[in-house]
Design an enzyme around this catalytic site. Structure first.
Site: not given
Ligand code: AMP
Length: 111
Positions: A28, A97
């Site tokens: 993440d 995810h």
């Molecule tokens: P959610 O709120 O459950 O949809 O989780 C989305 C997650 O994706 C969050 O913890 C973000 O920090 C993570 N995230 C967003 N963009 C990226 C990225 N480019 N690479 C890795 N993680 C990401």
């Protein structure tokens, strides 16, 4: 197109820790714990609400990968898996995810 689809397509970088024909797992970008990995299916399923009967085995596979990644990261004293669903569930990226969080003692209940 979601940011996770762009990662799957190699359009934006990610630190991938596992991949196979059904899914990838990567760190993440804004970790909420010392270890914070996301396990995502290659299939574009927006959320739990969009799951179909045909996705049953895929979901089981994602959890087996989550377990494998946790072991790979040395989370022998425990970890948490989370799937946020929809606005009130805190979901920001509409590509299903599993969060794998560990490396510290996690509190309960979540906020
Ligand atoms: P959610 O709120 O459950 O949809 O989780 C989305 C997650 O994706 C969050 O913890 C973000 O920090 C993570 N995230 C967003 N963009 C990226 C990225 N480019 N690479 C890795 N993680 C990401």
């Amino acid at each position: 197109m979601t940011v996770f689809k762009k990662i799957l397509d190699g359009e934006i970088p990610a630190e991938i820790v596992f991949e196979d024909d059904q899914c990838i797992a990567f760190r993440d970008i804004a970790p909420k714990a010392p270890v914070h990995i996301l396990v995502i299916p290659r299939k574009e399923i927006p959320s739990i609400d969009d799951l179909q009967t045909e996705d049953e085995a895929l979901m089981g596979h994602l959890f087996l990968v989550a377990k494998q990644v946790a072991a790979q990261e040395g989370l022998s004293s425990g970890y948490r898996t989370v799937i946020n669903n929809g606005p009130d569930g805190g979901q920001e990226v509409p590509h299903l995810h599993i969060h794998v969080l560990g490396g510290r003692s996690l509190t309960w209940p979540p906020g």
